[in-house]
Design a protein around this motif. Structure first.
Motif, PDB file in Angstrom:
ATOM      1  N   ILE A 141       0.545  -1.026  -0.079  1.00 28.35           N
ATOM      2  CA  ILE A 141      -0.122   0.059  -0.128  1.00 28.35           C
ATOM      3  C   ILE A 141       0.900   1.203  -0.076  1.00 28.35           C
ATOM      4  O   ILE A 141       0.081   2.293   0.238  1.00 28.35           O
ATOM      5  CB  ILE A 141      -0.890   0.171   1.167  1.00 28.35           C
ATOM      6  N   SER A 142       2.122   1.020  -0.292  1.00 29.81           N
ATOM      7  CA  SER A 142       2.916   2.406  -0.372  1.00 29.81           C
ATOM      8  C   SER A 142       2.581   3.445  -1.294  1.00 29.81           C
ATOM      9  O   SER A 142       3.001   4.446  -1.153  1.00 29.81           O
ATOM     10  CB  SER A 142       4.515   2.005  -0.336  1.00 29.81           C
ATOM     11  N   SER A 143       2.200   2.826  -2.478  1.00 29.92           N
ATOM     12  CA  SER A 143       1.679   3.958  -3.485  1.00 29.92           C
ATOM     13  C   SER A 143       0.732   3.138  -4.386  1.00 29.92           C
ATOM     14  O   SER A 143       0.364   2.281  -4.111  1.00 29.92           O
ATOM     15  CB  SER A 143       2.959   4.164  -4.513  1.00 29.92           C
ATOM     16  N   LEU A 144      -0.094   3.990  -5.161  1.00 32.72           N
ATOM     17  CA  LEU A 144      -1.360   3.634  -5.858  1.00 32.72           C
ATOM     18  C   LEU A 144      -0.771   2.625  -6.980  1.00 32.72           C
ATOM     19  O   LEU A 144      -1.398   1.431  -7.266  1.00 32.72           O
ATOM     20  CB  LEU A 144      -1.920   4.747  -6.359  1.00 32.72           C
ATOM     21  N   GLU A 145       0.390   2.821  -7.458  1.00 29.86           N
ATOM     22  CA  GLU A 145       0.917   2.008  -8.542  1.00 29.86           C
ATOM     23  C   GLU A 145       1.126   0.490  -7.957  1.00 29.86           C
ATOM     24  O   GLU A 145       0.978  -0.448  -8.370  1.00 29.86           O
ATOM     25  CB  GLU A 145       1.975   2.737  -9.202  1.00 29.86           C
ATOM     26  N   ASN A 146       1.947   0.636  -6.853  1.00 25.17           N
ATOM     27  CA  ASN A 146       2.256  -0.757  -5.971  1.00 25.17           C
ATOM     28  C   ASN A 146       1.102  -1.326  -5.680  1.00 25.17           C
ATOM     29  O   ASN A 146       1.098  -2.764  -5.806  1.00 25.17           O
ATOM     30  CB  ASN A 146       3.432  -0.367  -4.817  1.00 25.17           C
ATOM     31  N   LEU A 147       0.353  -0.770  -5.399  1.00 25.99           N
ATOM     32  CA  LEU A 147      -1.074  -1.290  -4.723  1.00 25.99           C
ATOM     33  C   LEU A 147      -1.844  -2.261  -6.098  1.00 25.99           C
ATOM     34  O   LEU A 147      -2.142  -3.219  -5.916  1.00 25.99           O
ATOM     35  CB  LEU A 147      -2.148  -0.254  -4.315  1.00 25.99           C
ATOM     36  N   ALA A 148      -1.727  -1.532  -7.208  1.00 22.39           N
ATOM     37  CA  ALA A 148      -2.510  -2.199  -8.370  1.00 22.39           C
ATOM     38  C   ALA A 148      -1.746  -3.480  -8.681  1.00 22.39           C
ATOM     39  O   ALA A 148      -2.322  -4.261  -8.995  1.00 22.39           O
ATOM     40  CB  ALA A 148      -2.281  -1.251  -9.573  1.00 22.39           C
ATOM     41  N   TYR A 149      -0.258  -3.348  -8.888  1.00 18.38           N
ATOM     42  CA  TYR A 149       0.721  -4.425  -9.185  1.00 18.38           C
ATOM     43  C   TYR A 149       0.452  -5.569  -7.895  1.00 18.38           C
ATOM     44  O   TYR A 149       0.244  -6.834  -8.539  1.00 18.38           O
ATOM     45  CB  TYR A 149       1.866  -4.023  -9.664  1.00 18.38           C
ATOM     46  N   SER A 150       0.765  -5.270  -6.940  1.00 17.62           N
ATOM     47  CA  SER A 150       0.596  -6.006  -5.665  1.00 17.62           C
ATOM     48  C   SER A 150      -0.838  -6.793  -5.632  1.00 17.62           C
ATOM     49  O   SER A 150      -0.984  -7.858  -5.119  1.00 17.62           O
ATOM     50  CB  SER A 150       0.919  -5.610  -4.406  1.00 17.62           C
ATOM     51  N   ILE A 151      -2.057  -6.389  -5.998  1.00 18.16           N
ATOM     52  CA  ILE A 151      -3.245  -6.795  -6.061  1.00 18.16           C
ATOM     53  C   ILE A 151      -2.903  -8.103  -7.146  1.00 18.16           C
ATOM     54  O   ILE A 151      -3.661  -9.115  -6.896  1.00 18.16           O
ATOM     55  CB  ILE A 151      -4.618  -5.944  -6.470  1.00 18.16           C
ATOM     56  N   CYS A 152      -2.502  -7.649  -8.244  1.00 18.08           N
ATOM     57  CA  CYS A 152      -2.325  -8.939  -9.001  1.00 18.08           C
ATOM     58  C   CYS A 152      -1.561  -9.967  -8.762  1.00 18.08           C
ATOM     59  O   CYS A 152      -1.722 -11.009  -9.014  1.00 18.08           O
ATOM     60  CB  CYS A 152      -1.488  -8.357 -10.390  1.00 18.08           C
ATOM     61  N   LEU A 153      -0.696  -9.637  -7.958  1.00 18.86           N
ATOM     62  CA  LEU A 153       0.174 -10.877  -7.291  1.00 18.86           C
ATOM     63  C   LEU A 153      -0.471 -11.686  -6.382  1.00 18.86           C
ATOM     64  O   LEU A 153      -0.358 -12.809  -6.475  1.00 18.86           O
ATOM     65  CB  LEU A 153       1.509 -10.096  -6.645  1.00 18.86           C
ATOM     66  N   ALA A 154      -1.233 -10.819  -5.587  1.00 18.75           N
ATOM     67  CA  ALA A 154      -1.998 -11.732  -4.527  1.00 18.75           C
ATOM     68  C   ALA A 154      -3.199 -12.667  -5.216  1.00 18.75           C
ATOM     69  O   ALA A 154      -3.544 -13.568  -4.990  1.00 18.75           O
ATOM     70  CB  ALA A 154      -2.957 -10.502  -3.672  1.00 18.75           C
ATOM     71  N   LEU A 155      -3.756 -11.909  -6.343  1.00 18.04           N
ATOM     72  CA  LEU A 155      -4.718 -12.865  -7.107  1.00 18.04           C
ATOM     73  C   LEU A 155      -4.252 -14.015  -7.836  1.00 18.04           C
ATOM     74  O   LEU A 155      -4.620 -15.368  -7.975  1.00 18.04           O
ATOM     75  CB  LEU A 155      -5.282 -12.023  -8.253  1.00 18.04           C
ATOM     76  N   SER A 156      -2.728 -13.852  -8.245  1.00 12.77           N
ATOM     77  CA  SER A 156      -2.169 -15.003  -9.029  1.00 12.77           C
ATOM     78  C   SER A 156      -1.770 -16.026  -7.874  1.00 12.77           C
ATOM     79  O   SER A 156      -2.023 -17.300  -8.074  1.00 12.77           O
ATOM     80  CB  SER A 156      -0.617 -14.376  -9.643  1.00 12.77           C
ATOM     81  N   PHE A 157      -1.364 -15.705  -6.843  1.00 15.77           N
ATOM     82  CA  PHE A 157      -0.893 -16.685  -5.735  1.00 15.77           C
ATOM     83  C   PHE A 157      -2.128 -17.486  -5.374  1.00 15.77           C
ATOM     84  O   PHE A 157      -2.175 -18.644  -4.907  1.00 15.77           O
ATOM     85  CB  PHE A 157      -0.224 -16.208  -4.511  1.00 15.77           C
TER      86      PHE A 157
END
Length: 256
Positions: free
Chosen positions: A91-107
């Protein structure tokens, strides 16, 4: 702190959705309709019967209508996916949030695929592709895409070579031995995309090591012909390297 709680709750909700996906997709049923119902009495569940973890605890692990036992699998999957979201989402930035959501969905989808593979020895191709796509979106780099292609291409060539040797004397398709499924190749592509070449090989090696006791047990029991799902073992290797970076680094340092 408040946002972390929200992320965890969102993970629990997605875990609840994965429970539906795990049950319905292998049977080619819609994950949205009809609404969830009890597997024993077929009564449609109320909204308060579907609150992640809480409903299972309040109902004592039993159906609210017929009191038949509800598997502990449901709250466990919700809990594990909740922790996956909590670990992955940045949640450090909006961009990181968007990409990390994809990581969470992938796992999370990979976790669901593991359970489906154990149950049915096959996985839905669409869900498998989504898992890889989310991983590639997370990495959003050409090098990761190249690594995914290298791993999938290498795995396919290795599969073709080994099977051509092992099945050289086979007289029919029924006698042919398959050493690796198509889904396993896509999981290796996922590993390459997330970890790169070196750590990717470490993850695959660890997955093979974890699988050894299972294959040894089957051999001792004289059940070598039983088909064993390999996606869970590859996923364990990936998880060990991703969530515990020191494990992967230790293996690399040992080899070097």
């Amino acid at each position: 702190m408040e946002f972390s709680i929200l992320v965890f709750i969102f993970g629990l909700v997605f875990g609840s959705f994965l429970n539906v996906l795990i049950l319905r997709l292998p049977e080619r049923k819609s994950v949205f309709y009809p609404p969830s119902s009890c597997g024993s009495c077929n009564n449609k569940l109320k909204f308060y019967h579907n609150i992640p973890i809480i409903s299972w605890l309040v109902l004592g692990g039993k159906c609210g209508f017929c009191k038949s036992k509800i598997s502990i699998q449901y709250p466990l999957i919700e809990l594990i996916v909740g922790f996956i979201f909590l670990y992955c989402i940045d949640i450090s930035s909006l961009e990181n949030l968007a990409y990390s959501i994809c990581l969470a969905l992938s796992f999370s989808l990979l976790f669901a695929l593991c359970i489906i593979d154990v149950r049915y020895l096959a996985v839905p191709s669409f869900t498998l592709m989504l898992t890889l796509i989310f991983a590639l979106i997370y990495t959003h780099s050409i090098s990761s895409f190249k690594d995914a292609l290298i791993f999938s291409g290498g795995a396919y060539l290795l599969k073709s070579l080994i099977e051509s040797i092992m099945n050289a004397k086979a007289k029919s398709d029924d006698e042919c031995i398959q050493v690796m499924g198509e889904a396993d190749i896509e999981i290796m592509a996922l590993i390459g995309a997330l970890l790169g070449i070196k750590l990717g090989f470490v993850a695959i090696f660890l997955g093979a090591v974890v699988s050894l006791p299972v294959f040894m047990y089957l051999r001792i029991k004289g059940k070598e012909n039983i088909q064993v799902p390999f996606i869970p073992f590859l996923s364990i290797g990936l998880a060990l390297v991703w969530f515990f970076p020191s494990v992967g680094q230790f293996c690399l340092d040992y080899v070097q």
